[in-house]
Design a protein around this motif. Structure first.
Motif, PDB file in Angstrom:
ATOM      1  N   VAL A 263       6.480   0.932  -0.505  1.00 27.33           N
ATOM      2  CA  VAL A 263       5.842   1.865  -1.204  1.00 27.33           C
ATOM      3  C   VAL A 263       5.019   2.505  -0.051  1.00 27.33           C
ATOM      4  O   VAL A 263       4.283   2.029   0.814  1.00 27.33           O
ATOM      5  CB  VAL A 263       4.822   1.547  -2.226  1.00 27.33           C
ATOM      6  CG1 VAL A 263       4.320   2.718  -3.238  1.00 27.33           C
ATOM      7  CG2 VAL A 263       5.708   0.790  -3.189  1.00 27.33           C
ATOM      8  N   ALA A 265       2.171   4.575   1.708  1.00 27.47           N
ATOM      9  CA  ALA A 265       0.519   4.243   1.748  1.00 27.47           C
ATOM     10  C   ALA A 265       0.028   5.540   1.929  1.00 27.47           C
ATOM     11  O   ALA A 265       0.108   5.971   3.359  1.00 27.47           O
ATOM     12  CB  ALA A 265       0.066   3.194   2.495  1.00 27.47           C
ATOM     13  N   THR A 271       3.914   2.119   5.004  1.00 27.22           N
ATOM     14  CA  THR A 271       4.186   1.490   3.807  1.00 27.22           C
ATOM     15  C   THR A 271       3.517   0.279   3.529  1.00 27.22           C
ATOM     16  O   THR A 271       3.154  -0.344   4.287  1.00 27.22           O
ATOM     17  CB  THR A 271       5.789   1.420   3.803  1.00 27.22           C
ATOM     18  OG1 THR A 271       6.063   0.598   4.597  1.00 27.22           O
ATOM     19  CG2 THR A 271       6.465   2.775   4.055  1.00 27.22           C
ATOM     20  N   LYS A 272       3.332   0.118   2.158  1.00 28.20           N
ATOM     21  CA  LYS A 272       2.923  -1.217   1.751  1.00 28.20           C
ATOM     22  C   LYS A 272       3.888  -2.088   0.989  1.00 28.20           C
ATOM     23  O   LYS A 272       4.901  -1.060   0.509  1.00 28.20           O
ATOM     24  CB  LYS A 272       1.389  -0.938   1.055  1.00 28.20           C
ATOM     25  CG  LYS A 272       1.700  -0.136   0.022  1.00 28.20           C
ATOM     26  CD  LYS A 272       0.232   0.099  -0.847  1.00 28.20           C
ATOM     27  CE  LYS A 272       0.428   0.867  -2.044  1.00 28.20           C
ATOM     28  NZ  LYS A 272      -0.949   1.142  -2.951  1.00 28.20           N
ATOM     29  N   GLY A 274       4.791  -3.325  -2.458  1.00 24.39           N
ATOM     30  CA  GLY A 274       4.802  -3.417  -3.981  1.00 24.39           C
ATOM     31  C   GLY A 274       5.597  -4.437  -4.484  1.00 24.39           C
ATOM     32  O   GLY A 274       6.427  -5.285  -3.732  1.00 24.39           O
ATOM     33  N   TYR A 298       6.570  -2.029 -12.321  1.00 18.56           N
ATOM     34  CA  TYR A 298       6.198  -2.032 -11.151  1.00 18.56           C
ATOM     35  C   TYR A 298       4.765  -2.455 -11.095  1.00 18.56           C
ATOM     36  O   TYR A 298       3.966  -1.896 -11.959  1.00 18.56           O
ATOM     37  CB  TYR A 298       6.339  -0.508 -10.381  1.00 18.56           C
ATOM     38  CG  TYR A 298       5.469  -0.388  -9.160  1.00 18.56           C
ATOM     39  CD1 TYR A 298       6.088  -1.012  -8.030  1.00 18.56           C
ATOM     40  CD2 TYR A 298       4.363   0.451  -9.330  1.00 18.56           C
ATOM     41  CE1 TYR A 298       5.222  -0.763  -6.841  1.00 18.56           C
ATOM     42  CE2 TYR A 298       3.613   0.356  -8.153  1.00 18.56           C
ATOM     43  CZ  TYR A 298       4.110  -0.102  -6.927  1.00 18.56           C
ATOM     44  OH  TYR A 298       3.322   0.077  -5.832  1.00 18.56           O
ATOM     45  N   THR A 299       4.278  -3.083 -10.114  1.00 17.32           N
ATOM     46  CA  THR A 299       2.854  -3.369  -9.864  1.00 17.32           C
ATOM     47  C   THR A 299       2.703  -3.400  -8.252  1.00 17.32           C
ATOM     48  O   THR A 299       3.621  -3.597  -7.560  1.00 17.32           O
ATOM     49  CB  THR A 299       2.460  -4.820 -10.195  1.00 17.32           C
ATOM     50  OG1 THR A 299       3.491  -5.962  -9.529  1.00 17.32           O
ATOM     51  CG2 THR A 299       2.621  -4.824 -11.832  1.00 17.32           C
ATOM     52  N   SER A 300       1.417  -3.216  -7.976  1.00 16.20           N
ATOM     53  CA  SER A 300       1.003  -3.032  -6.753  1.00 16.20           C
ATOM     54  C   SER A 300       0.765  -4.267  -5.722  1.00 16.20           C
ATOM     55  O   SER A 300       0.669  -4.311  -4.671  1.00 16.20           O
ATOM     56  CB  SER A 300      -0.142  -2.089  -6.422  1.00 16.20           C
ATOM     57  OG  SER A 300      -1.333  -2.851  -7.089  1.00 16.20           O
ATOM     58  N   ASP A 301       0.895  -5.303  -6.515  1.00  8.86           N
ATOM     59  CA  ASP A 301       0.789  -6.855  -5.891  1.00  8.86           C
ATOM     60  C   ASP A 301       1.572  -7.789  -6.829  1.00  8.86           C
ATOM     61  O   ASP A 301       2.092  -7.389  -7.789  1.00  8.86           O
ATOM     62  CB  ASP A 301      -0.565  -7.129  -5.614  1.00  8.86           C
ATOM     63  CG  ASP A 301      -1.361  -7.070  -7.177  1.00  8.86           C
ATOM     64  OD1 ASP A 301      -0.951  -7.648  -8.042  1.00  8.86           O
ATOM     65  OD2 ASP A 301      -2.433  -6.252  -7.271  1.00  8.86           O
TER      66      ASP A 301
END
Length: 315
Positions: A263, A265, A271-272, A274, A298-301
């Motif tokens: 994703v 950033a 990018t990070k 997800g 979808y979640t960020s972690d």
């Protein structure tokens, strides 16, 4: 034709022997080339079947542990398979037409689907009379062969006209209400929005690449505008997503997994990672006739609270 060919031959016996010898050498050379081509096609066909088996095996393993590492290997094998099949087609095209090549195993052609639109083209002889005696021709039957064609997608402008009508007896003015639009005060129609969304999320075509494709048709759409459109239809798609979620989690069992997703950033140009949670309902292997479905979240972690929330009402 035999008389003309015989008349063109020399009367000298030595010359005839030389012609026969030269023709025999050409035939032998062509037979050698054809044998080499058949051997190449055979070895290429074996490699193609081997690659197909490897890809099928990797796809079965893709949903197990370390499945993310198999994606690149599958992509490389599919690229190699595509190159081999292209080489096979080029070799078939370049092969001598006098001697037909052996039929490839598994090359049976499936019938074209019945739901496709059909266009019939009748090809009649140049003359209605017999070319030998001049007699009248009558129907005897026909040969039918189908060819699959592609009609390129195109843009269309739909102009909505709303005439104003005035009463002849009073000052009342009547006009039909304007039709609703997917994007308020926007120009895209529902089919265009669906095409952009499917191209982006199902076929992984970035918006800037779609903009280049549409520009070739003379339609310039800014990628930022398309991004705004995608955000604008979120509320329109929410009921559909909720219906898919209720159905996917409404079966007697559900298959769940998560996969990393790069994703962007904002701010640092990197990018990070997800997480895309996948929940599948599919009882067809057990003999069920219920259609399969998949719901994505979808979640960020990767915290455990996310699947606990997703499956809070599932038993």
């Amino acid at each position: 034709m035999e008389l003309r060919a015989t008349a063109a031959l020399p009367d000298d016996i030595d010359a005839l022997k030389a012609l026969v010898l030269a023709h025999a050498e050409k035939l032998h050379e062509r037979d050698v080339q054809l044998a080499d081509l058949k051997e190449q096609l055979s070895s290429r066909a074996i490699e193609i079947e081997h690659l197909k088996l490897m890809i099928a095996k990797l796809r079965r393993m893709q949903f197990g542990r370390k499945s993310e590492k198999l994606d690149r290997q599958i992509e490389q094998l599919e690229l190699r398979l595509g190159d081999l099949q292209a080489d096979e087609g080029a070799a078939d095209t370049a092969a001598p037409r006098a001697t037909p090549l052996p039929r490839r195993e598994g090359a049976g052609r499936k019938p074209l689907p019945d739901h496709l639109e059909r266009e019939e083209r009748v090809h009649l002889p140049a003359s209605e009379n017999c070319p030998d005696c001049g007699g009248r021709l009558k129907p005897l039957g026909e040969d039918i062969a189908e060819q699959l064609e592609y009609v390129r997608a195109h843009f269309r402008v739909i102009r909505h006209r709303r005439p104003k009508l005035a009463c002849a007896c009073c000052d009342c003015i009547v006009q039909a209400a304007a039709p609703t639009r997917p994007v308020d005060r926007g120009i895209p129609g529902p089919a265009l929005l669906a095409h952009i969304a499917v191209s982006k999320f199902a076929y992984h075509l970035p918006l800037h690449r779609q903009a280049v494709m549409y520009a070739r048709d003379g339609v310039e759409i800014d990628p930022g505008t398309m991004g705004y459109w995608m955000g604008s239809i979120t509320q329109l798609l929410t009921p559909l997503v909720d219906a898919v979620r209720r159905y996917a989690l409404g079966g007697c069992k559900v298959h769940g997994d998560d996969t990393p997703l790069p994703v962007l950033a904002p701010g640092n140009g990197r990018t990070k990672t997800g997480r895309l949670w996948v929940y599948v309902r599919d009882d067809r292997p057990c003999g069920s006739e219920e259609p399969a479905a998949v719901w994505f979240a979808y979640t960020s972690d990767r915290r455990g609270e996310h699947p606990q929330l997703h499956l809070a009402n599932f038993t």
